[in-house]
Design a protein around this motif. Structure first.
Motif, PDB file in Angstrom:
ATOM      1  N   THR A   1       0.837  -1.197   0.000  1.00 17.37           N
ATOM      2  CA  THR A   1       0.000   0.000   0.000  1.00 17.37           C
ATOM      3  C   THR A   1       0.874   1.250   0.000  1.00 17.37           C
ATOM      4  N   ASP A   2       0.675   2.091  -0.993  1.00 18.79           N
ATOM      5  CA  ASP A   2       1.394   3.362  -1.056  1.00 18.79           C
ATOM      6  C   ASP A   2       0.429   4.464  -0.646  1.00 18.79           C
ATOM      7  N   LEU A   3       0.239   4.584   0.666  1.00 23.08           N
ATOM      8  CA  LEU A   3      -0.722   5.538   1.183  1.00 23.08           C
ATOM      9  C   LEU A   3      -0.277   6.979   0.952  1.00 23.08           C
ATOM     10  N   ALA A   4       1.021   7.221   0.959  1.00 21.48           N
ATOM     11  CA  ALA A   4       1.525   8.574   0.707  1.00 21.48           C
ATOM     12  C   ALA A   4       1.158   9.028  -0.705  1.00 21.48           C
ATOM     13  N   LYS A   5       1.307   8.143  -1.685  1.00 24.79           N
ATOM     14  CA  LYS A   5       0.940   8.459  -3.062  1.00 24.79           C
ATOM     15  C   LYS A   5      -0.568   8.686  -3.176  1.00 24.79           C
ATOM     16  N   GLU A   6      -1.323   7.833  -2.518  1.00 26.65           N
ATOM     17  CA  GLU A   6      -2.787   7.982  -2.561  1.00 26.65           C
ATOM     18  C   GLU A   6      -3.218   9.301  -1.920  1.00 26.65           C
ATOM     19  N   THR A   7      -2.564   9.681  -0.834  1.00 23.78           N
ATOM     20  CA  THR A   7      -2.874  10.952  -0.173  1.00 23.78           C
ATOM     21  C   THR A   7      -2.527  12.136  -1.071  1.00 23.78           C
ATOM     22  N   THR A   8      -1.404  12.021  -1.776  1.00 24.20           N
ATOM     23  CA  THR A   8      -0.995  13.081  -2.702  1.00 24.20           C
ATOM     24  C   THR A   8      -2.046  13.276  -3.788  1.00 24.20           C
ATOM     25  N   ASP A   9      -2.495  12.174  -4.400  1.00 23.03           N
ATOM     26  CA  ASP A   9      -3.520  12.262  -5.449  1.00 23.03           C
ATOM     27  C   ASP A   9      -4.819  12.818  -4.894  1.00 23.03           C
ATOM     28  N   TRP A  10      -5.166  12.424  -3.661  1.00 26.22           N
ATOM     29  CA  TRP A  10      -6.413  12.909  -3.055  1.00 26.22           C
ATOM     30  C   TRP A  10      -6.365  14.427  -2.845  1.00 26.22           C
ATOM     31  N   LEU A  11      -5.236  14.934  -2.400  1.00 20.91           N
ATOM     32  CA  LEU A  11      -5.095  16.377  -2.213  1.00 20.91           C
ATOM     33  C   LEU A  11      -5.198  17.127  -3.545  1.00 20.91           C
ATOM     34  N   ILE A  12      -4.556  16.585  -4.577  1.00 20.87           N
ATOM     35  CA  ILE A  12      -4.595  17.245  -5.887  1.00 20.87           C
ATOM     36  C   ILE A  12      -6.010  17.269  -6.451  1.00 20.87           C
ATOM     37  N   ASN A  13      -6.756  16.198  -6.235  1.00 22.44           N
ATOM     38  CA  ASN A  13      -8.106  16.098  -6.800  1.00 22.44           C
ATOM     39  C   ASN A  13      -9.148  16.878  -6.003  1.00 22.44           C
ATOM     40  N   ASN A  14      -8.867  17.171  -4.729  1.00 23.13           N
ATOM     41  CA  ASN A  14      -9.898  17.779  -3.874  1.00 23.13           C
ATOM     42  C   ASN A  14      -9.582  19.192  -3.394  1.00 23.13           C
ATOM     43  N   SER A  15      -8.384  19.664  -3.636  1.00 27.40           N
ATOM     44  CA  SER A  15      -8.022  21.018  -3.204  1.00 27.40           C
ATOM     45  C   SER A  15      -7.747  21.885  -4.437  1.00 27.40           C
ATOM     46  N   PRO A  16      -8.557  22.914  -4.683  1.00 23.18           N
ATOM     47  CA  PRO A  16      -8.315  23.806  -5.834  1.00 23.18           C
ATOM     48  C   PRO A  16      -6.941  24.480  -5.761  1.00 23.18           C
ATOM     49  N   GLU A  17      -6.490  24.833  -4.542  1.00 20.74           N
ATOM     50  CA  GLU A  17      -5.195  25.483  -4.389  1.00 20.74           C
ATOM     51  C   GLU A  17      -4.059  24.557  -4.825  1.00 20.74           C
ATOM     52  N   ILE A  18      -4.103  23.305  -4.359  1.00 26.96           N
ATOM     53  CA  ILE A  18      -3.059  22.349  -4.703  1.00 26.96           C
ATOM     54  C   ILE A  18      -3.143  21.937  -6.167  1.00 26.96           C
ATOM     55  N   LYS A  19      -4.372  21.846  -6.687  1.00 27.66           N
ATOM     56  CA  LYS A  19      -4.529  21.523  -8.106  1.00 27.66           C
ATOM     57  C   LYS A  19      -3.901  22.597  -8.978  1.00 27.66           C
ATOM     58  N   GLU A  20      -3.979  23.859  -8.531  1.00 30.35           N
ATOM     59  CA  GLU A  20      -3.367  24.960  -9.270  1.00 30.35           C
ATOM     60  C   GLU A  20      -1.839  24.874  -9.212  1.00 30.35           C
ATOM     61  N   ILE A  21      -1.316  24.402  -8.076  1.00 32.61           N
ATOM     62  CA  ILE A  21       0.145  24.274  -7.936  1.00 32.61           C
ATOM     63  C   ILE A  21       0.661  23.115  -8.778  1.00 32.61           C
ATOM     64  N   ALA A  22      -0.040  21.982  -8.725  1.00 32.11           N
ATOM     65  CA  ALA A  22       0.397  20.773  -9.431  1.00 32.11           C
ATOM     66  C   ALA A  22      -0.237  20.701 -10.815  1.00 32.11           C
ATOM     67  N   LYS A  23       0.112  21.650 -11.680  1.00 32.18           N
ATOM     68  CA  LYS A  23      -0.449  21.678 -13.029  1.00 32.18           C
ATOM     69  C   LYS A  23       0.150  20.601 -13.920  1.00 32.18           C
ATOM     70  N   PHE A  24       1.419  20.299 -13.689  1.00 34.20           N
ATOM     71  CA  PHE A  24       2.141  19.342 -14.528  1.00 34.20           C
ATOM     72  C   PHE A  24       2.566  18.140 -13.689  1.00 34.20           C
ATOM     73  N   PRO A  25       2.817  16.997 -14.343  1.00 35.22           N
ATOM     74  CA  PRO A  25       3.169  15.784 -13.584  1.00 35.22           C
ATOM     75  C   PRO A  25       4.331  15.970 -12.622  1.00 35.22           C
ATOM     76  N   ASP A  26       5.388  16.680 -13.043  1.00 36.55           N
ATOM     77  CA  ASP A  26       6.547  16.875 -12.154  1.00 36.55           C
ATOM     78  C   ASP A  26       6.201  17.715 -10.931  1.00 36.55           C
ATOM     79  N   ASP A  27       5.149  18.551 -11.027  1.00 36.35           N
ATOM     80  CA  ASP A  27       4.762  19.386  -9.888  1.00 36.35           C
ATOM     81  C   ASP A  27       4.237  18.559  -8.723  1.00 36.35           C
TER      82      ASP A  27
END
Length: 380
Positions: free
Chosen positions: A321-347
């Motif tokens: 289980t890669d919970l850290a990766k899952e948490t990262t994706d959850w933040l990107i998908n549910n936070s408009p602020e973080i989604k704006e920061i992580a526009k590209f895969p490397d972000d």
């Protein structure tokens, strides 16, 4: 493709060589000027002795002039010439220290008799002989050192070319797997198993870099895994290994990704700071952003991991289980602020670093969750 030659004025390599020669000539000119100044000062001692009739008084006057002039020259050299400051400082410092010591001894430990003009001329000759011998020896040392540096840089360049060649083979692997008509066969991704020999030359130039070695270790381990799959004819599995590696780079919390590692290696191959070898994660603006996001999203991340463990009815996460990766994706998908920061895969590396830092903070701040050796568990 025709390889660019260094004597072609249209190439960047030609421009670098021109700048290198100009800087070398500038260093030699500065040294000659300093030598002329020392000769003039010795002649001034002779003239002042003749006019004043006292060697001690002449030396004191010249000593004041020497101190003022040398401080000015050293200051100007420090400000305007990095090459002089880095390579040629012993040529300036050692003769000056030797001269000051001799003047101090003459001033404070007289031999009982007056110093004659012949004594000064004899000292001037001996000092110039010492200066010539020291400078000649030091220039020979610099020449040998330059040759050793060039040899090491050539091996670092081989390591860079090895990585570029491996990347080309991996692109070919992708084309082979995605092509409907497989006529091209890739036996193995080209690389040298003794790549660490070339990397040690980098450390000899720039010093130890654990984070860079860790990035290269992980990369070449993946290359070896891909080659094992290719030897067995498992092209799809080899391609999947490569895709998983590329994907993992987007969530990596390491200091360098592969591109930054290449830039770091290239920085060791030149005297000019034309490449920003500083990793993205260690830049001031990135560090500040990560600290701000950690302060803002710590309790959100802690609560998400806590609820995840409760829903799974598990006291700890498993290795799969890669919970850290899952948490990262959850933040990107549910936070408009973080989604704006992580526009590209490397972000995603920034958000993944935020999750990692918050996970480390849980051990001292959280009453519900702890993070040990990459695994989350409920606190008892």
């Amino acid at each position: 493709m025709k390889k660019e030659e260094s004597n072609d004025p249209k190439t960047w390599e030609f421009e670098l060589n021109i700048n290198k020669h100009i800087n070398k000539r500038s260093g030699i000119i500065v040294f000659i000027l300093l030598l002329l100044v020392l000769i003039v000062l010795i002649m001034e001692v002779v003239l002042l002795t003749k006019n004043l009739g006292s060697v001690e008084a002449a030396i004191r006057i010249v000593l004041r002039s020497v101190s003022t002039i040398l401080l000015a020259i050293l200051f100007v050299g420090w400000i305007f010439s990095k090459i002089v400051r880095k390579k040629y400082w012993p040529i300036i410092v050692v003769p000056v220290i030797a001269l000051i010591i001799v003047i101090f001894l003459v001033n404070n430990y007289p031999n009982g008799g007056p110093i004659q003009r012949n004594d000064i001329l004899s000292f001037a000759g001996d000092y110039l002989s010492f200066l010539g011998a020291f400078c000649l020896g030091y220039f020979i040392f610099l020449k040998d050192e330059a040759r050793r540096i060039d040899d090491r840089r050539s091996k670092v360049k081989l390591l860079i070319e090895m990585i570029e060649s491996a990347q080309t083979d991996l692109l070919r692997l992708g084309n082979i797997v995605t092509s409907s008509n497989r006529k091209t066969i890739l036996i193995a991704v080209t690389y040298d198993e003794n790549w660490r020999v070339y990397y040690h030359e980098y450390e000899a130039l720039k010093g130890s870099n654990f984070d860079l070695k860790k990035t290269l270790d992980y990369y070449f381990i993946k290359i070896e895994q891909i080659n094992n799959a290719l030897r067995q004819g498992e092209y799809e599995f080899a391609y999947e290994l490569h895709r998983s590696y590329v994907k993992s780079q987007c969530y990596s919390t390491s200091k360098y990704n592969l591109l930054e590692a290449q830039l770091c290696l290239q920085d060791a191959c030149t005297d000019f700071n034309i490449i920003n070898s500083k990793s993205w994660i260690e830049r001031k603006e990135t560090i500040k952003l990560i600290e701000e996001l950690c302060g803002k999203y710590y309790y959100i991340i802690e609560n998400y991991i806590y609820v995840w463990l409760l829903r799974k009815d598990s006291a700890t996460t498993s290795e799969e289980t890669d919970l850290a990766k899952e948490t990262t994706d959850w933040l990107i998908n549910n936070s408009p602020e973080i989604k704006e920061i992580a526009k590209f895969p490397d972000d995603k590396r920034i958000i993944s670093k935020v999750v990692f830092n918050c996970s480390l903070m849980m051990n001292r701040k959280s009453k519900k969750v702890q993070y040990v050796w990459g695994e989350y568990s409920l606190k008892k």
